[in-house]
Design a protein around this motif. Sequence first.
Motif, PDB file in Angstrom:
ATOM      1  N   SER A 180       0.823  -1.204   0.000  1.00  0.00           N
ATOM      2  CA  SER A 180       0.000   0.000   0.000  1.00  0.00           C
ATOM      3  C   SER A 180       0.857   1.253   0.000  1.00  0.00           C
ATOM      4  CB  SER A 180      -0.908   0.005   1.240  1.00  0.00           C
ATOM      5  OG  SER A 180      -1.656   1.205   1.298  1.00  0.00           O
ATOM      6  N   SER A 181       0.426   2.241  -0.778  1.00  0.00           N
ATOM      7  CA  SER A 181       1.069   3.557  -0.750  1.00  0.00           C
ATOM      8  C   SER A 181       0.314   4.494   0.189  1.00  0.00           C
ATOM      9  CB  SER A 181       1.086   4.163  -2.155  1.00  0.00           C
ATOM     10  OG  SER A 181      -0.237   4.406  -2.613  1.00  0.00           O
ATOM     11  N   LYS A 182      -0.871   4.036   0.657  1.00  0.00           N
ATOM     12  CA  LYS A 182      -1.737   4.832   1.537  1.00  0.00           C
ATOM     13  C   LYS A 182      -2.219   6.110   0.851  1.00  0.00           C
ATOM     14  CE  LYS A 182      -1.799   2.223   5.199  1.00  0.00           C
ATOM     15  NZ  LYS A 182      -3.056   1.614   5.666  1.00  0.00           N
ATOM     16  N   VAL A 183      -2.316   6.042  -0.476  1.00  0.00           N
ATOM     17  CA  VAL A 183      -2.811   7.181  -1.246  1.00  0.00           C
ATOM     18  C   VAL A 183      -4.027   6.750  -2.055  1.00  0.00           C
ATOM     19  CG1 VAL A 183      -2.330   8.820  -3.112  1.00  0.00           C
ATOM     20  CG2 VAL A 183      -0.573   8.315  -1.410  1.00  0.00           C
ATOM     21  N   ILE A 184      -5.093   7.497  -1.931  1.00  0.00           N
ATOM     22  CA  ILE A 184      -6.280   7.327  -2.766  1.00  0.00           C
ATOM     23  C   ILE A 184      -6.363   8.548  -3.674  1.00  0.00           C
ATOM     24  CG2 ILE A 184      -8.805   7.272  -2.782  1.00  0.00           C
ATOM     25  CD1 ILE A 184      -8.637   5.815  -0.073  1.00  0.00           C
ATOM     26  N   MET A 185      -6.460   8.303  -4.965  1.00  0.00           N
ATOM     27  CA  MET A 185      -6.523   9.426  -5.905  1.00  0.00           C
ATOM     28  C   MET A 185      -7.939   9.582  -6.434  1.00  0.00           C
ATOM     29  SD  MET A 185      -4.361  10.131  -9.399  1.00  0.00           S
ATOM     30  CE  MET A 185      -2.873  10.327  -8.411  1.00  0.00           C
ATOM     31  N   MET A 186      -8.463  10.782  -6.320  1.00  0.00           N
ATOM     32  CA  MET A 186      -9.761  11.078  -6.917  1.00  0.00           C
ATOM     33  C   MET A 186      -9.538  12.000  -8.105  1.00  0.00           C
ATOM     34  SD  MET A 186     -13.298  12.663  -5.314  1.00  0.00           S
ATOM     35  CE  MET A 186     -13.717  11.167  -4.429  1.00  0.00           C
ATOM     36  N   VAL A 187      -9.945  11.540  -9.270  1.00  0.00           N
ATOM     37  CA  VAL A 187      -9.792  12.317 -10.503  1.00  0.00           C
ATOM     38  C   VAL A 187     -11.092  13.072 -10.754  1.00  0.00           C
ATOM     39  CG1 VAL A 187      -9.270  12.220 -12.962  1.00  0.00           C
ATOM     40  CG2 VAL A 187      -8.202  10.585 -11.388  1.00  0.00           C
ATOM     41  N   ILE A 188     -10.977  14.373 -10.881  1.00  0.00           N
ATOM     42  CA  ILE A 188     -12.158  15.202 -11.108  1.00  0.00           C
ATOM     43  C   ILE A 188     -12.051  15.872 -12.473  1.00  0.00           C
ATOM     44  CG2 ILE A 188     -12.505  15.597  -8.642  1.00  0.00           C
ATOM     45  CD1 ILE A 188     -11.313  18.388  -9.001  1.00  0.00           C
ATOM     46  N   PRO A 189     -13.167  16.256 -13.044  1.00  0.00           N
ATOM     47  CA  PRO A 189     -13.136  16.925 -14.348  1.00  0.00           C
ATOM     48  C   PRO A 189     -12.482  18.299 -14.250  1.00  0.00           C
ATOM     49  CG  PRO A 189     -15.339  16.120 -13.802  1.00  0.00           C
ATOM     50  CD  PRO A 189     -14.538  16.052 -12.547  1.00  0.00           C
ATOM     51  N   ASP A 190     -12.121  18.841 -15.377  1.00  0.00           N
ATOM     52  CA  ASP A 190     -11.533  20.174 -15.460  1.00  0.00           C
ATOM     53  C   ASP A 190     -12.640  21.212 -15.339  1.00  0.00           C
ATOM     54  OD1 ASP A 190      -9.945  22.389 -15.951  1.00  0.00           O
ATOM     55  OD2 ASP A 190      -9.980  22.125 -18.124  1.00  0.00           O
ATOM     56  N   TRP A 191     -13.203  21.314 -14.142  1.00  0.00           N
ATOM     57  CA  TRP A 191     -14.295  22.244 -13.883  1.00  0.00           C
ATOM     58  C   TRP A 191     -13.845  23.354 -12.952  1.00  0.00           C
ATOM     59  CZ3 TRP A 191     -18.702  18.454 -12.095  1.00  0.00           C
ATOM     60  CH2 TRP A 191     -19.137  17.700 -13.192  1.00  0.00           C
ATOM     61  N   ARG A 192     -14.603  24.422 -12.977  1.00  0.00           N
ATOM     62  CA  ARG A 192     -14.462  25.413 -11.923  1.00  0.00           C
ATOM     63  C   ARG A 192     -14.905  24.760 -10.623  1.00  0.00           C
ATOM     64  NH1 ARG A 192     -18.244  29.266 -10.402  1.00  0.00           N
ATOM     65  NH2 ARG A 192     -19.510  28.700 -12.209  1.00  0.00           N
ATOM     66  N   MET A 193     -14.140  24.978  -9.541  1.00  0.00           N
ATOM     67  CA  MET A 193     -14.410  24.309  -8.263  1.00  0.00           C
ATOM     68  C   MET A 193     -15.626  24.949  -7.597  1.00  0.00           C
ATOM     69  SD  MET A 193     -13.360  21.775  -6.402  1.00  0.00           S
ATOM     70  CE  MET A 193     -11.665  21.462  -6.805  1.00  0.00           C
ATOM     71  N   GLU A 194     -16.802  24.432  -7.936  1.00  0.00           N
ATOM     72  CA  GLU A 194     -18.039  24.982  -7.416  1.00  0.00           C
ATOM     73  C   GLU A 194     -18.275  24.525  -5.978  1.00  0.00           C
ATOM     74  OE1 GLU A 194     -20.860  23.648 -10.303  1.00  0.00           O
ATOM     75  OE2 GLU A 194     -20.517  25.368 -11.617  1.00  0.00           O
ATOM     76  N   TYR A 195     -19.229  25.174  -5.347  1.00  0.00           N
ATOM     77  CA  TYR A 195     -19.509  24.972  -3.925  1.00  0.00           C
ATOM     78  C   TYR A 195     -19.767  23.511  -3.587  1.00  0.00           C
ATOM     79  CZ  TYR A 195     -22.213  25.274   0.438  1.00  0.00           C
ATOM     80  OH  TYR A 195     -22.697  25.096   1.700  1.00  0.00           O
ATOM     81  N   ARG A 196     -20.647  22.854  -4.327  1.00  0.00           N
ATOM     82  CA  ARG A 196     -21.024  21.484  -4.003  1.00  0.00           C
ATOM     83  C   ARG A 196     -19.863  20.516  -4.210  1.00  0.00           C
ATOM     84  NH1 ARG A 196     -24.815  20.875  -0.353  1.00  0.00           N
ATOM     85  NH2 ARG A 196     -26.669  22.105  -0.817  1.00  0.00           N
ATOM     86  N   LEU A 197     -19.129  20.668  -5.298  1.00  0.00           N
ATOM     87  CA  LEU A 197     -17.994  19.791  -5.560  1.00  0.00           C
ATOM     88  C   LEU A 197     -16.933  19.964  -4.478  1.00  0.00           C
ATOM     89  CD1 LEU A 197     -16.515  17.761  -7.314  1.00  0.00           C
ATOM     90  CD2 LEU A 197     -15.692  19.666  -8.719  1.00  0.00           C
ATOM     91  N   ARG A 198     -16.706  21.201  -4.057  1.00  0.00           N
ATOM     92  CA  ARG A 198     -15.718  21.462  -3.009  1.00  0.00           C
ATOM     93  C   ARG A 198     -16.113  20.776  -1.707  1.00  0.00           C
ATOM     94  NH1 ARG A 198     -15.864  26.480  -3.421  1.00  0.00           N
ATOM     95  NH2 ARG A 198     -17.122  27.040  -1.608  1.00  0.00           N
TER      96      ARG A 198
END
Length: 334
Positions: free
Chosen positions: A67-85
Motif C-alpha cells: 500500500s502507498s496509503k494514497v487514494i486518488m480522486m480524478v475530477i473533471p476540469d471544472w471550476r471548483m463549485e460549492y457542491r464539488l468542493r
Amino acid sequence: MSGQAGRRVTAADVARSLGISRATVGFVLNNTPGQTISERTRQRVLGEAERLGYRPHRAAQDLRRGSSKVIMMVIPDWRMEYRLRRHLEEAALAVDEAGFSLAIYARQATNRARPLWELLAPDVVLGLWPFDEEEVASMRASGVTRILPDPDHLGSLDDAVIITSGPALQVEHLHELGHRRLAFAASTDPRTSPLQEARLRAAQRAVDRLGLEPLDVRTADYLDDSAADAVRHWRSAGVTGVVAYNDDVAAMVVGAAIRAGLGVPADLSVIGHDDTPLAAMFVPSISSVDIDDVGAGRYFAALALHAIDGRALPPGGFDGEVRVVARESTAGGR
C-alpha cells in the motif's frame, strides 16, 4: 512493442530488449551516481525505455509492501463549485480517518502533462464517472490495479441516483405547482457536458412520465445575450417553468426575466440545482435541489476503501437525501 494494458513495462524488459544487463539499465533509469556508463549506452537505454512505454515508479517499494496509503480522486476540469468542493472535503476527511491520504487530480483538457497516477502509485484511482480506454491503459501500465468505476463493468451516468434524482425532482416540483410547459436552461461550459447531458436526460424522462411536451432546451450565459434570448423565446412558446442545470444558470435566467419586465415567479418559475449559497442570497431567492454532500463524499471514500481492503460498504449504497428547497422563484402556474 509497447506496454500492454494490465502489465507494467519493467527495467528488465528494457534490458532484455537491448541485450544488456539489468543493472546497467537500472543505473541509467535511476540516474545512479558514480557509474561509468557511456553516453551512447545511456541514450540507447532511454530511447528503448521510451519506445517500450516504461514509466518510472518511484513508489514501487511502497507497492511491494502492499500500500502507498494514497487514494486518488480524478475530477473533471471544472471550476471548483460549492457542491464539488464540499464533496471533496468530506471525502478527504473520511479517508484521513481511515489512515489514507486523498490526492485530488483535475485532468486538463490538453492532457499534455504526465498523469499524476504514474507518479504517486495510488492504491486506488477513483473517478466521478468512467475513464476512457487510454486513461485505463495508462493506469494499468503504471501498476494501478484498482480503478473505480470498474472499467470492466461500466455502468452509465443515467444509472447514478445521485445524478438522476435531482432533475426528476425539479420537474415534479414545477408540475405540482401547475406548470405544464417546461424548459431546460443549459450551461455553455463544454467541460460540464457529461453531467449536464445526464441531468437533461433525467429531466426529460420525468417530463415523459408526466405526459408533458418535450423540454424546450436553451443555453444561458452571463457573457452574452443568450439568457435574454432564451427568456424571450420561452415567453412566446408558452413556457411557464424552467429547470436549470445549476443555480448559476438559474440566476442568469431569473435576472434576464426580470430585466425583460417579467415577474418571477408570476410569469416564469425557475428552479436551480445544487442549493448553493447563491440560491439563498439571490433576490428573488431561487428554489433549488439540495444533495447530501456529506453522505456523497463519505460514500465515495467508502467505495475506495472497500476496493483496497474489502471493508464494508454502507448498506443500500448511497442513501443521502436529495430534496427540493422551495424559495421565491417558483409558484403556481397559470
